[in-house]
Scaffold this active site. Structure first.
Site, PDB file in Angstrom:
ATOM      1  N   HIS A  21     -28.023  19.529  30.645  1.00  0.00           N
ATOM      2  CA  HIS A  21     -28.892  20.483  30.661  1.00  0.00           C
ATOM      3  C   HIS A  21     -30.198  19.693  30.106  1.00  0.00           C
ATOM      4  O   HIS A  21     -31.298  20.245  30.556  1.00  0.00           O
ATOM      5  CB  HIS A  21     -28.792  21.644  29.351  1.00  0.00           C
ATOM      6  CG  HIS A  21     -27.681  22.441  29.886  1.00  0.00           C
ATOM      7  ND1 HIS A  21     -26.744  22.911  29.449  1.00  0.00           N
ATOM      8  CD2 HIS A  21     -27.667  23.199  31.309  1.00  0.00           C
ATOM      9  CE1 HIS A  21     -25.778  23.796  30.350  1.00  0.00           C
ATOM     10  NE2 HIS A  21     -26.488  23.772  31.219  1.00  0.00           N
ATOM     11  N   CYS A  80     -25.893  26.383  43.175  1.00  0.00           N
ATOM     12  CA  CYS A  80     -27.145  26.253  42.350  1.00  0.00           C
ATOM     13  C   CYS A  80     -26.816  24.958  41.258  1.00  0.00           C
ATOM     14  O   CYS A  80     -27.770  24.923  40.233  1.00  0.00           O
ATOM     15  CB  CYS A  80     -27.183  27.506  41.373  1.00  0.00           C
ATOM     16  SG  CYS A  80     -25.797  27.974  40.637  1.00  0.00           S
TER      17      CYS A  80
HETATM   18  C1  PEP Z   1     -23.516  24.421  36.918  1.00  0.00           C
HETATM   19  O1  PEP Z   1     -22.646  24.328  36.252  1.00  0.00           O
HETATM   20  O2  PEP Z   1     -23.609  23.803  38.041  1.00  0.00           O
HETATM   21  C2  PEP Z   1     -24.662  25.271  36.706  1.00  0.00           C
HETATM   22  C3  PEP Z   1     -25.379  25.541  37.563  1.00  0.00           C
HETATM   23  O3  PEP Z   1     -24.635  25.755  35.522  1.00  0.00           O
HETATM   24  P1  PEP Z   1     -25.293  24.944  34.293  1.00  0.00           P
HETATM   25  O4  PEP Z   1     -25.772  23.657  34.565  1.00  0.00           O
HETATM   26  O5  PEP Z   1     -26.295  25.877  33.634  1.00  0.00           O
HETATM   27  O6  PEP Z   1     -23.900  24.803  33.434  1.00  0.00           O
END
Ligand code: PEP
Ligand code: MG
Length: 569
Positions: A190, A494
């Protein structure tokens, strides 16, 4: 002068002086500008005063109750005023322009070495007290409340840290710091995602960076190649910058800094590709919309949670969701809280709602806030960490009940599409069933790759095994894309994979048409999607499936060929 190399996770070049932070030890090191030395000395004296008052209060509280313990703090009070501690630290600030935290720790190291070498067991015991006092003094320099405070300086800083939590990155004043280098982290963490969305160049996974890079050293950082030049002299810096420019992604492609979303994207043979924006925090919305984004493909609502995991109350959540919906011209996909379990805790994904009453109550409250805000725009609700249709059904029932109750109370609640994230292998492998019951699917390749390949997404040590183009991932993605095509369910991606042009080409080739990514990745994604024909993308997807270990190399070459041929015409 030397080079260190890690993983470039947020593109761009940053130049500045090293500002070294050991977050685990709350240790910050940098050189104070000459005209800030007096202010730094008063910061130290003020911290000393606060620490002294706290210790006096502790001593008073223990007096008469636990005399032995009270005398311990008497000793700590003496240390606070010991010339070898704050006195020595003062000299470090004044004479060497070290910041107060660094000066205190350096003075403590000296003092501990002296008493440790004394051979006296009683004195040796006191080492722990010195550390205790120093932690108190450093704490009083106000680390906790303000996060990492980057001072103003004549030149920008480059943060060099052991690790940086996303909330820390969000708090830093990036007008004063040009980029960061960390020991931990990976492409899909993140922290890296946030760096890309803030447009802050970043390199992660540089082993022992905080030990190897001296505070105040000059740092040239390339967030694409992952290479950092430390203390380069003038001519090697010129060379380094030249090499860096030459290594920009695939030859003539622009660097994807803050790309804009100007109008629809279509492949050369006329296939529409949708590129939406991922939104990390509500305060980024204005910038994202100003860059031309129409749809928010993923709002990570957990950014609203406090450090203790607590959510804002229902009314203020509702106000935030309304604000986002009202400002955005297109769809807004809000994902319900995707909170990590406590360290060492269980991660049952969305199933947690079924077994943890506290999580369930928080979910219901959020659902009510979301539904009550829905009339302000085009809301879609996205459920994270769905494992199978049972999860989806459970959540949908809760949503239907909440909608019913709100309508009963006279609140206008339009029909809101409910989608499932596909980021757990069990969900990917049952995507055909999910696609029949969900209004849409959104593939989270970040967690899907981590869980499929058994590689932690924050694990710099194992980062080379984190490969979203691994054959297992390609099979899962092909299965999900086909499930969408067969059921006519909308499927978007995403996760960060789509921000990598090689992977984006493969994803298009596999049949995916909707993507959502950090705004900073849009520029490059647009270039790729509008510069490729579907048959090329399909060929690349076939290439990716070819069983050998040169996949990545072949894809880079193939994409470069395609793009360069286009450019030549
Ligand atoms: C993912 O896991 O690819 C996602 C889009 O969610 P996050 O990165 O917030 O876990
Ligand atoms: Mg995820």
């Amino acid at each position: 002068m030397f080079l260190v190399t890690g993983i470039g996770v947020a593109p761009g070049i940053a130049e500045g002086r090293a500002f070294v932070v050991r977050t685990r030890r709350r240790d910050v090191r940098y050189l104070v500008a000459a005209d800030r030395v007096r202010a730094e000395l008063s910061r130290l004296t003020e911290a000393q005063g606060r620490a002294r008052r706290q210790l006096e209060a502790i001593k008073a509280k223990l007096a008469g109750v636990a005399e032995g313990a009270a005398s311990l703090f008497e000793a700590q009070l003496l240390m606070i005023d010991d010339a070898m501690l704050v006195g020595r630290a003062t000299a470090f600030v004044r004479d060497e322009r070290r910041n107060a935290e660094w000066a205190l720790r350096a003075a403590a190291d000296e003092l501990v070495a002296v008493i440790g070498g004394a051979g006296d067991p009683y004195l040796r015991e006191r080492q722990g007290d010195v550390r205790d006092v120093v932690e108190r003094l450093v704490g009083n320099l106000r680390w906790e409340s303000r996060g990492i405070v980057v001072p103003e300086g004549p030149e920008p800083w480059v943060l060099v840290a052991d690790e940086l939590a996303p909330s820390t990155v969000a708090q830093v004043d990036w007008s004063r710091a040009a980029g960061f280098v960390t020991e931990g982290g990976s492409w899909a963490s993140h922290t890296a995602i946030l760096a890309r969305s803030l447009g802050v160049p970043a390199v992660v996974g540089v082993a022992r960076a905080t030990a190897a890079i001296p505070p105040g050293a000059s740092v040239d950082l390339d967030g694409t190649t992952g290479e950092c030049l430390i203390n380069g002299d003038a001519s090697s810096r010129v060379d380094w910058h030249r090499r860096s420019a030459a290594a920009a992604p695939s030859g003539h492609w622009e660097r994807p800094v803050g790309g804009t979303f100007n109008g629809p994207v279509r492949t050369l043979d006329g296939v529409d590709i949708r590129l939406d924006a991922n939104l990390e925090r509500p305060d980024e919305l204005a910038g994202v919309l100003a860059s031309g984004a129409t749809h928010i493909g993923l709002f990570r609502s957990e950014s609203l949670l406090g450090p203790d995991g607590r959510a804002p109350d229902e009314a203020s959540q509702c106000a935030t969701y309304r604000r986002i919906l009202a400002a955005t011209p297109g769809e807004v996909t809000i994902r319900t809280f995707d909170a990590e379990p406590e360290p060492g805790g269980r991660h049952l994904g969305l199933r947690m709602l079924q077994v943890d009453p506290a999580r369930h109550a928080q979910f219901e409250e959020q659902i009510r806030a979301l539904l009550a805000s829905a009339s302000a725009g085009r809301l879609r609700i996205l459920l994270p960490f769905v494992t199978d249709v049972d999860d989806l059904r459970f959540a949908r029932r809760a949503i239907a009940r909440a909608a019913e109750a709100l309508r009963h109370a006279g609140v206008e609640v339009p029909t809101v599409p409910v989608g499932a994230m596909v980021e757990v292998p069990s969900a990917a492998l049952t995507a055909d069933r999910l696609a029949r019951e969900a209004d849409f699917l959104s593939v989270g390749t970040n967690d899907l790759a981590a869980l499929t390949l058994a590689v932690g997404r924050d694990d710099a040590w194992a980062a080379r095994f984190y490969d979203p183009l691994h054959p297992s991932m390609l099979r899962l993605l092909r299965f999900v894309a086909r499930a969408g095509l067969r059921t006519h369910a909308r499927v978007s991606v995403c996760g960060e994979m789509a921000a990598d042009p090689r992977a984006l080409a493969v994803l298009i080739g596999l049949g995916l048409r909707e993507f959502s990514m950090a705004p900073g990745a849009q520029g490059l994604a647009r270039q790729l999607a509008s510069g490729i024909a579907l048959r090329d993308a399909r060929r690349l997807a076939r290439e990716a499936f070819r069983p050998d270990d040169q996949t990545e190399r072949r894809l880079i070459d193939a994409i470069r060929d395609i793009m360069e041929t286009r450019a030549a015409h």
